[in-house]
Design a protein around this motif. Structure first.
Motif, PDB file in Angstrom:
ATOM      1  N   ALA A  16      45.512  59.352  49.087  1.00 58.06           N
ATOM      2  CA  ALA A  16      46.691  59.387  48.223  1.00 58.06           C
ATOM      3  C   ALA A  16      47.209  57.998  47.870  1.00 58.06           C
ATOM      4  CB  ALA A  16      47.799  60.200  48.894  1.00 58.06           C
ATOM      5  N   ILE A  17      47.135  57.053  48.799  1.00 61.45           N
ATOM      6  CA  ILE A  17      47.757  55.754  48.548  1.00 61.45           C
ATOM      7  C   ILE A  17      46.768  54.721  48.009  1.00 61.45           C
ATOM      8  CG2 ILE A  17      49.538  56.141  50.295  1.00 61.45           C
ATOM      9  CD1 ILE A  17      48.024  54.321  52.175  1.00 61.45           C
ATOM     10  N   SER A  18      45.611  55.154  47.521  1.00 62.09           N
ATOM     11  CA  SER A  18      44.670  54.226  46.900  1.00 62.09           C
ATOM     12  C   SER A  18      45.307  53.624  45.647  1.00 62.09           C
ATOM     13  CB  SER A  18      43.379  54.954  46.529  1.00 62.09           C
ATOM     14  OG  SER A  18      42.777  55.527  47.670  1.00 62.09           O
ATOM     15  N   LEU A  22      46.390  55.054  41.232  1.00 55.72           N
ATOM     16  CA  LEU A  22      47.822  55.005  40.944  1.00 55.72           C
ATOM     17  C   LEU A  22      48.106  54.098  39.750  1.00 55.72           C
ATOM     18  CD1 LEU A  22      49.472  54.841  44.493  1.00 55.72           C
ATOM     19  CD2 LEU A  22      49.558  56.705  42.851  1.00 55.72           C
ATOM     20  N   ILE A  23      47.441  52.944  39.715  1.00 55.53           N
ATOM     21  CA  ILE A  23      47.614  52.036  38.574  1.00 55.53           C
ATOM     22  C   ILE A  23      47.110  52.703  37.300  1.00 55.53           C
ATOM     23  CG2 ILE A  23      46.915  49.824  37.580  1.00 55.53           C
ATOM     24  CD1 ILE A  23      46.690  48.766  40.481  1.00 55.53           C
ATOM     25  N   ALA A  24      45.955  53.395  37.406  1.00 51.76           N
ATOM     26  CA  ALA A  24      45.391  54.072  36.234  1.00 51.76           C
ATOM     27  C   ALA A  24      46.337  55.122  35.672  1.00 51.76           C
ATOM     28  CB  ALA A  24      44.046  54.702  36.600  1.00 51.76           C
ATOM     29  N   VAL A  25      46.901  55.971  36.536  1.00 50.29           N
ATOM     30  CA  VAL A  25      47.790  57.017  36.041  1.00 50.29           C
ATOM     31  C   VAL A  25      49.088  56.415  35.502  1.00 50.29           C
ATOM     32  CG1 VAL A  25      49.050  57.569  38.186  1.00 50.29           C
ATOM     33  CG2 VAL A  25      48.608  59.361  36.497  1.00 50.29           C
ATOM     34  N   GLY A 102      48.364  31.953  44.269  1.00 54.33           N
ATOM     35  CA  GLY A 102      48.560  31.460  42.913  1.00 54.33           C
ATOM     36  C   GLY A 102      47.685  32.135  41.875  1.00 54.33           C
ATOM     37  N   GLU A 103      46.658  32.865  42.318  1.00 54.78           N
ATOM     38  CA  GLU A 103      45.780  33.571  41.386  1.00 54.78           C
ATOM     39  C   GLU A 103      46.293  34.984  41.127  1.00 54.78           C
ATOM     40  OE1 GLU A 103      41.442  31.494  42.396  1.00 54.78           O
ATOM     41  OE2 GLU A 103      41.820  33.616  42.819  1.00 54.78           O
ATOM     42  N   GLU A 104      46.028  35.488  39.940  1.00 55.02           N
ATOM     43  CA  GLU A 104      46.403  36.856  39.605  1.00 55.02           C
ATOM     44  C   GLU A 104      45.249  37.801  39.929  1.00 55.02           C
ATOM     45  OE1 GLU A 104      47.760  37.365  35.671  1.00 55.02           O
ATOM     46  OE2 GLU A 104      49.424  35.936  35.845  1.00 55.02           O
ATOM     47  N   ALA A 105      45.583  38.957  40.485  1.00 52.03           N
ATOM     48  CA  ALA A 105      44.555  39.952  40.799  1.00 52.03           C
ATOM     49  C   ALA A 105      43.990  40.529  39.506  1.00 52.03           C
ATOM     50  CB  ALA A 105      45.142  41.056  41.663  1.00 52.03           C
ATOM     51  N   GLU A 106      42.676  40.720  39.476  1.00 53.38           N
ATOM     52  CA  GLU A 106      42.023  41.279  38.294  1.00 53.38           C
ATOM     53  C   GLU A 106      41.817  42.777  38.459  1.00 53.38           C
ATOM     54  OE1 GLU A 106      38.442  39.277  37.391  1.00 53.38           O
ATOM     55  OE2 GLU A 106      39.383  37.302  37.131  1.00 53.38           O
ATOM     56  N   LEU A 107      42.085  43.503  37.374  1.00 48.98           N
ATOM     57  CA  LEU A 107      41.872  44.942  37.367  1.00 48.98           C
ATOM     58  C   LEU A 107      40.532  45.260  36.710  1.00 48.98           C
ATOM     59  CD1 LEU A 107      45.419  46.224  36.350  1.00 48.98           C
ATOM     60  CD2 LEU A 107      44.360  46.353  38.602  1.00 48.98           C
ATOM     61  N   PRO A 108      39.947  46.438  37.006  1.00 43.17           N
ATOM     62  CA  PRO A 108      38.686  46.815  36.359  1.00 43.17           C
ATOM     63  C   PRO A 108      38.792  46.800  34.838  1.00 43.17           C
ATOM     64  CG  PRO A 108      39.200  48.305  38.162  1.00 43.17           C
ATOM     65  CD  PRO A 108      40.406  47.441  37.979  1.00 43.17           C
ATOM     66  N   GLY A 192      57.292  48.388  37.398  1.00 44.28           N
ATOM     67  CA  GLY A 192      57.424  47.559  38.597  1.00 44.28           C
ATOM     68  C   GLY A 192      56.426  47.943  39.676  1.00 44.28           C
ATOM     69  N   ILE A 193      56.203  49.253  39.855  1.00 43.16           N
ATOM     70  CA  ILE A 193      55.232  49.715  40.848  1.00 43.16           C
ATOM     71  C   ILE A 193      53.830  49.247  40.484  1.00 43.16           C
ATOM     72  CG2 ILE A 193      54.131  51.765  41.842  1.00 43.16           C
ATOM     73  CD1 ILE A 193      56.816  53.197  41.560  1.00 43.16           C
ATOM     74  N   ARG A 194      53.482  49.334  39.192  1.00 46.81           N
ATOM     75  CA  ARG A 194      52.155  48.891  38.747  1.00 46.81           C
ATOM     76  C   ARG A 194      51.934  47.418  39.056  1.00 46.81           C
ATOM     77  NH1 ARG A 194      51.128  47.901  32.547  1.00 46.81           N
ATOM     78  NH2 ARG A 194      52.481  46.197  33.197  1.00 46.81           N
ATOM     79  N   THR A 195      52.929  46.601  38.773  1.00 41.68           N
ATOM     80  CA  THR A 195      52.811  45.164  39.031  1.00 41.68           C
ATOM     81  C   THR A 195      52.612  44.891  40.512  1.00 41.68           C
ATOM     82  OG1 THR A 195      54.217  44.669  37.122  1.00 41.68           O
ATOM     83  CG2 THR A 195      53.955  42.932  38.774  1.00 41.68           C
ATOM     84  N   TRP A 196      53.371  45.563  41.354  1.00 42.06           N
ATOM     85  CA  TRP A 196      53.268  45.344  42.800  1.00 42.06           C
ATOM     86  C   TRP A 196      51.919  45.811  43.332  1.00 42.06           C
ATOM     87  CZ3 TRP A 196      52.615  48.100  47.318  1.00 42.06           C
ATOM     88  CH2 TRP A 196      52.959  47.431  48.496  1.00 42.06           C
ATOM     89  N   LEU A 197      51.461  46.987  42.884  1.00 50.35           N
ATOM     90  CA  LEU A 197      50.172  47.504  43.344  1.00 50.35           C
ATOM     91  C   LEU A 197      49.022  46.601  42.917  1.00 50.35           C
ATOM     92  CD1 LEU A 197      50.564  51.338  42.653  1.00 50.35           C
ATOM     93  CD2 LEU A 197      50.461  50.230  44.882  1.00 50.35           C
TER      94      LEU A 197
END
Length: 224
Positions: A16-18, A22-25, A102-108, A192-197
């Motif tokens: 559930a907490i993957s 969550l970001i996709a939805v 300092g680096e930003e996380a990359e999404l698929p 905000g949740i998307r940014t944090w995740l």
């Protein structure tokens, strides 16, 4: 039945907490067609979890064990040891893949195409993420090995699998329901949740795999 459900509950929470689904939805819920895409993703996610868990439950139920084992299940124990070790390896991989300070996380890359998806594509994507994604497959195997070997009748097994799937889909369902009920209030919160995740994806998954891996190894040792 409640004992079995309690045993697989942490695994359901792990699914559930993957962060990625969550970001996709959330991205779908912030698109021009939030309700259609969100509901399509939720249906696909729930179906994917249920299909994978049911399949491994059935497989676990036919795995032979020694007739005189005094309650030990060595075959299941070996499977659980392997699963636990793989989860610990995934934890190490997630830790190494975390972004440097300092680096930003990359999404698929596929997430950039979410706005152009139709509801059927959203359902198919969710099904793949839930049922075929290697990370979720490991967790489905872990849950199925417990449910399939438990002394439950068919209705009880079906109930445990269904409850397991509903818990695993809960974090996808909550934002979908929130957008349907209160779309204006949900938009800012979801952003905000998307940014944090996105920023903490690697650390969240590392912690999740570490905890679940250790738990499954503990179960394996108890089955010898």
């Amino acid at each position: 039945m409640l004992e079995v459900l309690g045993s697989v509950l942490p695994t359901a929470v792990g699914i559930a907490i993957s962060p990625i689904p969550l970001i996709a939805v959330i991205l779908m819920l912030m698109s021009p067609r939030p309700r259609q895409l969100g509901l399509g993703f939720l249906v696909g996610w729930l179906l994917g979890v249920l299909v994978a868990t049911t399949a491994f439950t059935l497989l676990a139920g036919v795995i032979p064990e020694p007739e005189e084992s005094d309650g030990a299940q060595p075959v299941i124990a070996v499977i659980q040891l392997v699963l636990g070790a793989l989860l610990l390896l995934l934890a190490a991989r997630q830790w190494r893949s975390r972004p440097a300070p300092g680096e930003e996380a990359e999404l698929p890359a596929w997430m950039a195409k979410i706005d152009s998806m139709n509801p059927f594509a959203a359902t198919g994507l969710a099904f793949v993420l839930a049922a075929i994604n290697p990370k979720n497959l490991l967790l489905a195997v872990a849950a199925g090995s417990v449910i399939g070997r438990a002394e439950l009748d068919v209705p009880e097994r079906l109930t445990v699998v269904l409850v397991f799937g509903l818990i695993a889909a809960l974090t996808v369902a909550i934002p979908v329901i929130a957008v349907i009920v209160a779309p204006n209030k949900a938009a800012t919160l979801l952003s905000g949740i998307r940014t944090w995740l996105t920023a903490h994806n690697a650390v969240i998954m590392m912690t999740l795999f570490l905890v679940l891996g250790a738990q499954i190894i503990g179960k394996a040792l108890g089955n010898f």
